[in-house]
Design a protein around this motif. Structure first.
Motif, PDB file in Angstrom:
ATOM      1  N   ILE A  50       8.492  30.539  94.596  1.00 11.57           N
ATOM      2  CA  ILE A  50       9.485  31.490  95.073  1.00 11.57           C
ATOM      3  C   ILE A  50       9.904  31.007  96.456  1.00 11.57           C
ATOM      4  CG2 ILE A  50       9.942  33.889  95.683  1.00 11.57           C
ATOM      5  CD1 ILE A  50       7.705  34.701  93.741  1.00 11.57           C
ATOM      6  N   VAL A  51      11.168  30.624  96.584  1.00 13.31           N
ATOM      7  CA  VAL A  51      11.628  29.910  97.775  1.00 13.31           C
ATOM      8  C   VAL A  51      12.291  30.868  98.759  1.00 13.31           C
ATOM      9  CG1 VAL A  51      13.029  28.013  98.652  1.00 13.31           C
ATOM     10  CG2 VAL A  51      11.971  27.841  96.385  1.00 13.31           C
ATOM     11  N   THR A  52      11.784  30.851  99.999  1.00 14.78           N
ATOM     12  CA  THR A  52      12.387  31.596 101.102  1.00 14.78           C
ATOM     13  C   THR A  52      13.314  30.665 101.866  1.00 14.78           C
ATOM     14  OG1 THR A  52      10.323  32.839 101.358  1.00 14.78           O
ATOM     15  CG2 THR A  52      11.923  32.966 103.169  1.00 14.78           C
ATOM     16  N   LEU A  53      14.564  31.054 102.047  1.00 14.59           N
ATOM     17  CA  LEU A  53      15.500  30.264 102.845  1.00 14.59           C
ATOM     18  C   LEU A  53      15.609  30.890 104.229  1.00 14.59           C
ATOM     19  CD1 LEU A  53      18.199  29.568 100.123  1.00 14.59           C
ATOM     20  CD2 LEU A  53      16.395  28.063 100.919  1.00 14.59           C
ATOM     21  N   THR A  54      15.284  30.107 105.268  1.00 14.72           N
ATOM     22  CA  THR A  54      15.240  30.669 106.620  1.00 14.72           C
ATOM     23  C   THR A  54      16.630  30.864 107.217  1.00 14.72           C
ATOM     24  OG1 THR A  54      15.020  28.475 107.654  1.00 14.72           O
ATOM     25  CG2 THR A  54      12.997  29.616 107.038  1.00 14.72           C
ATOM     26  N   TYR A  55      17.627  30.114 106.723  1.00 10.27           N
ATOM     27  CA  TYR A  55      18.987  30.333 107.217  1.00 10.27           C
ATOM     28  C   TYR A  55      19.462  31.701 106.741  1.00 10.27           C
ATOM     29  CZ  TYR A  55      23.713  29.299 108.725  1.00 10.27           C
ATOM     30  OH  TYR A  55      24.920  29.340 109.377  1.00 10.27           O
ATOM     31  N   PRO A  56      20.066  32.511 107.622  1.00 13.47           N
ATOM     32  CA  PRO A  56      20.267  33.937 107.302  1.00 13.47           C
ATOM     33  C   PRO A  56      21.306  34.261 106.230  1.00 13.47           C
ATOM     34  CG  PRO A  56      21.190  33.397 109.455  1.00 13.47           C
ATOM     35  CD  PRO A  56      20.402  32.207 109.028  1.00 13.47           C
ATOM     36  N   LEU A  57      22.315  33.393 106.026  1.00 13.36           N
ATOM     37  CA  LEU A  57      23.354  33.713 105.043  1.00 13.36           C
ATOM     38  C   LEU A  57      23.369  32.644 103.959  1.00 13.36           C
ATOM     39  CD1 LEU A  57      25.779  35.318 103.988  1.00 13.36           C
ATOM     40  CD2 LEU A  57      27.243  33.976 105.522  1.00 13.36           C
ATOM     41  N   SER A  70      19.259  19.216  88.841  1.00  9.99           N
ATOM     42  CA  SER A  70      18.703  19.264  87.486  1.00  9.99           C
ATOM     43  C   SER A  70      19.599  20.181  86.671  1.00  9.99           C
ATOM     44  CB  SER A  70      17.263  19.787  87.479  1.00  9.99           C
ATOM     45  OG  SER A  70      17.212  21.133  87.915  1.00  9.99           O
ATOM     46  N   ILE A  71      19.460  20.120  85.352  1.00  8.21           N
ATOM     47  CA  ILE A  71      20.303  20.952  84.489  1.00  8.21           C
ATOM     48  C   ILE A  71      19.844  22.404  84.520  1.00  8.21           C
ATOM     49  CG2 ILE A  71      21.009  21.370  82.096  1.00  8.21           C
ATOM     50  CD1 ILE A  71      20.880  18.349  81.661  1.00  8.21           C
ATOM     51  N   ASN A  72      18.527  22.613  84.437  1.00 11.01           N
ATOM     52  CA  ASN A  72      17.985  23.975  84.432  1.00 11.01           C
ATOM     53  C   ASN A  72      17.031  24.179  85.595  1.00 11.01           C
ATOM     54  OD1 ASN A  72      19.160  25.094  81.955  1.00 11.01           O
ATOM     55  ND2 ASN A  72      17.959  23.506  80.915  1.00 11.01           N
ATOM     56  N   PRO A  73      17.305  25.133  86.487  1.00 12.91           N
ATOM     57  CA  PRO A  73      16.413  25.383  87.623  1.00 12.91           C
ATOM     58  C   PRO A  73      15.012  25.756  87.170  1.00 12.91           C
ATOM     59  CG  PRO A  73      18.503  26.527  87.898  1.00 12.91           C
ATOM     60  CD  PRO A  73      18.488  26.004  86.504  1.00 12.91           C
ATOM     61  N   ALA A  74      14.012  25.327  87.948  1.00  9.35           N
ATOM     62  CA  ALA A  74      12.610  25.606  87.608  1.00  9.35           C
ATOM     63  C   ALA A  74      11.957  26.564  88.597  1.00  9.35           C
ATOM     64  CB  ALA A  74      11.824  24.296  87.548  1.00  9.35           C
ATOM     65  N   ILE A  75      12.710  27.025  89.604  1.00 10.16           N
ATOM     66  CA  ILE A  75      12.134  27.945  90.581  1.00 10.16           C
ATOM     67  C   ILE A  75      11.839  29.294  89.936  1.00 10.16           C
ATOM     68  CG2 ILE A  75      13.250  26.867  92.577  1.00 10.16           C
ATOM     69  CD1 ILE A  75      15.242  29.222  92.539  1.00 10.16           C
ATOM     70  N   SER A  76      10.915  30.039  90.561  1.00  8.55           N
ATOM     71  CA  SER A  76      10.565  31.369  90.051  1.00  8.55           C
ATOM     72  C   SER A  76      11.377  32.475  90.702  1.00  8.55           C
ATOM     73  CB  SER A  76       9.066  31.634  90.268  1.00  8.55           C
ATOM     74  OG  SER A  76       8.298  30.812  89.423  1.00  8.55           O
ATOM     75  N   GLY A  77      11.944  32.204  91.892  1.00  3.61           N
ATOM     76  CA  GLY A  77      12.719  33.240  92.567  1.00  3.61           C
ATOM     77  C   GLY A  77      13.259  32.766  93.893  1.00  3.61           C
ATOM     78  N   PHE A  78      14.146  33.576  94.492  1.00  2.00           N
ATOM     79  CA  PHE A  78      14.804  33.258  95.767  1.00  2.00           C
ATOM     80  C   PHE A  78      14.642  34.441  96.705  1.00  2.00           C
ATOM     81  CE2 PHE A  78      18.573  30.225  96.734  1.00  2.00           C
ATOM     82  CZ  PHE A  78      17.721  29.133  96.701  1.00  2.00           C
ATOM     83  N   ILE A  79      14.362  34.141  97.976  1.00  2.47           N
ATOM     84  CA  ILE A  79      14.224  35.166  99.009  1.00  2.47           C
ATOM     85  C   ILE A  79      15.188  34.835 100.138  1.00  2.47           C
ATOM     86  CG2 ILE A  79      12.653  36.289 100.639  1.00  2.47           C
ATOM     87  CD1 ILE A  79      10.329  35.192  98.867  1.00  2.47           C
ATOM     88  N   VAL A  80      16.100  35.741 100.464  1.00  2.00           N
ATOM     89  CA  VAL A  80      17.098  35.474 101.500  1.00  2.00           C
ATOM     90  C   VAL A  80      17.298  36.712 102.376  1.00  2.00           C
ATOM     91  CG1 VAL A  80      18.291  33.840  99.983  1.00  2.00           C
ATOM     92  CG2 VAL A  80      19.080  36.202 100.074  1.00  2.00           C
ATOM     93  N   LYS A  81      17.848  36.464 103.566  1.00  3.07           N
ATOM     94  CA  LYS A  81      18.201  37.571 104.447  1.00  3.07           C
ATOM     95  C   LYS A  81      19.458  38.269 103.944  1.00  3.07           C
ATOM     96  CE  LYS A  81      18.542  40.187 108.131  1.00  3.07           C
ATOM     97  NZ  LYS A  81      17.693  41.383 108.266  1.00  3.07           N
ATOM     98  N   GLU A  82      20.488  37.468 103.637  1.00  5.76           N
ATOM     99  CA  GLU A  82      21.744  38.033 103.137  1.00  5.76           C
ATOM    100  C   GLU A  82      22.329  37.096 102.096  1.00  5.76           C
ATOM    101  OE1 GLU A  82      26.237  39.263 104.734  1.00  5.76           O
ATOM    102  OE2 GLU A  82      24.652  38.723 106.172  1.00  5.76           O
ATOM    103  N   VAL A  83      22.791  37.624 100.982  1.00 10.67           N
ATOM    104  CA  VAL A  83      23.432  36.824  99.942  1.00 10.67           C
ATOM    105  C   VAL A  83      24.905  37.202  99.879  1.00 10.67           C
ATOM    106  CG1 VAL A  83      22.832  38.446  98.089  1.00 10.67           C
ATOM    107  CG2 VAL A  83      23.292  36.042  97.546  1.00 10.67           C
ATOM    108  N   ILE A 108      15.764  38.355  95.947  1.00  6.24           N
ATOM    109  CA  ILE A 108      15.673  39.538  96.812  1.00  6.24           C
ATOM    110  C   ILE A 108      16.352  39.213  98.137  1.00  6.24           C
ATOM    111  CG2 ILE A 108      13.396  38.884  97.718  1.00  6.24           C
ATOM    112  CD1 ILE A 108      12.730  41.873  97.900  1.00  6.24           C
ATOM    113  N   SER A 109      17.154  40.140  98.625  1.00  2.00           N
ATOM    114  CA  SER A 109      17.841  39.974  99.912  1.00  2.00           C
ATOM    115  C   SER A 109      17.555  41.181 100.790  1.00  2.00           C
ATOM    116  CB  SER A 109      19.351  39.815  99.691  1.00  2.00           C
ATOM    117  OG  SER A 109      19.894  41.025  99.177  1.00  2.00           O
ATOM    118  N   GLY A 110      17.990  41.062 102.049  1.00  6.03           N
ATOM    119  CA  GLY A 110      17.858  42.195 102.954  1.00  6.03           C
ATOM    120  C   GLY A 110      16.475  42.367 103.545  1.00  6.03           C
TER     121      GLY A 110
END
Length: 368
Positions: A50-57, A70-83, A108-110
């Motif tokens: 589950i990848v957290t991106l430190t850049y806010p937007l 890749s053709i199909n993403p293998a990550i389990s999830g994304f964590i961001v401040k704002e999408v 998940i955002s916010g």
């Protein structure tokens, strides 16, 4: 709709859900890149994380058809401040939210991503879960602590069968441990005749393809979970020039009786300075790994250090003292990131040409 991010240490974040309406567990990591979120989410090395991106937007320039790794993403999830809900870019075809819904990935955002990053830096990488707001955190935490994360990530992301990417130049066998398409693009750019093979291909089968050089790709997880590759590397080194990247670098070290270890929170981002010990030059590199080669374990091996990370002094490059083979921990194909180290692909081709020339001279001497 609300969603929870729950960590195994008991920390709970509540934010806004985007993407698919599913619950996922994974290893929570962070990436410090300011751009390149599409390449990050499609990098197979993030399998099960589950990848957290430190850049806010995130998501402001959308998702396009050309920037996938890749053709199909293998990550389990994304964590961001704002999408971004309404991306603005002439190449944009989907928003991040729409794409994640299409691919079944939760986000998940916010939430306070700076606070989350500090927790990971302090305590190390943690298991976490993206969960429905109605689930009780204590139940999820108990489940997290009892769960052993998968160790077969390479098997999940590697190609299941060999396939060609034709060119008119030297033949390169690319062993796919979770290959980013950027590696294939760089080899194609140099007109290499590439054959991509699965991670568990034997040395004998690789040599039967008559390669001029062998590329060991990046990939996810602990290199010690891929013992087949260690045996394969021992069977090919000294016979064909080798270039390894990231996981390929770690596997090459293990094959030569060095050791690897787990980093506290890994290197993930596009601004990591690396020093070339031969020239003294510094390259700004793209990195994504949670393990590294143990420097002390190189003593007594046939390997020597060629590059080091300036941030923490870890090993970033190796060269075999006897055989035509070198590896780097970082990503010279970038995507995302700077292209300072792109010339390593040219060094690989030059090594192949030298090896072929030396072989021809030896054959002539035998005939005489």
């Amino acid at each position: 709709m609300k969603r929870q991010l729950i960590l195994e240490d008991g920390t709970v974040f509540v934010g806004e859900a985007f993407g698919a309406n599913v619950d996922r567990m994974g290893e929570v990591v962070f990436n410090t890149g300011m751009t390149g979120y599409q390449e990050v989410l499609s990098d197979p090395s993030y399998c099960g994380q589950i990848v957290t991106l430190t850049y806010p937007l995130i998501g402001n320039y959308g998702i396009n058809r050309d920037d996938f790794e890749s053709i199909n993403p293998a990550i389990s999830g994304f964590i961001v401040k704002e999408v971004a809900d309404f991306p603005s870019n002439w190449r944009s075809e989907f928003s991040v939210d729409d794409y994640f819904k299409m691919k079944g990935i939760p986000g998940i955002s916010g939430i306070d991503t700076r606070k989350l990053t500090k927790i990971i830096r302090k305590h190390g990488t943690l298991k976490g879960a993206l969960a429905n707001i109605e689930q009780h955190p204590d139940t999820v935490i108990e489940s997290l602590r009892a769960t052993v994360l998968c160790t077969d990530q390479v098997k999940k992301v590697s190609t299941k069968r060999a396939y060609p990417s034709p060119g008119r130049g030297r033949r390169v066998v690319l062993v796919d441990f979770g290959m980013k398409h950027g590696i294939l693009r760089e080899l194609n750019k140099r007109d290499c005749d590439v054959v991509v093979v699965p991670y568990n291909t034997t040395a004998e089968d690789i040599l039967n393809l008559s390669p001029d050089g062998i590329m060991l790709s990046n990939g996810p997880g602990d290199p010690k979970d891929v013992p087949q590759a260690i045996d394969m590397i021992r069977g090919i080194q000294g016979k064909v020039p080798i270039f390894g990247i990231c996981l390929g670098h770690q596997l090459f070290a293990l094959a030569n009786h060095a050791n690897t270890f787990r980093l506290k929170f890994g290197h993930r981002g596009s601004n990591h300075p690396v020093k070339d010990l031969a020239t003294g030059k510094i390259a700004i590199t793209s990195q994504n790994h949670g393990y590294a080669v143990e420097e002390a374990s190189l003593k007594g091996t046939q390997l020597e250090i060629t590059h080091i990370a300036l941030n923490d002094g870890t090993v970033e490059g190796l060269r075999h003292k006897e055989y035509p083979a070198f590896t780097v921990q970082y990503h010279p194909e970038a995507s995302p990131g700077p292209e300072d180290a792109n010339g390593l692909f040219d060094q690989f081709i030059a090594m192949i040409e030298r090896s072929k020339a030396e072989g021809e001279i030896q054959c002539q001497n035998v005939q005489i």
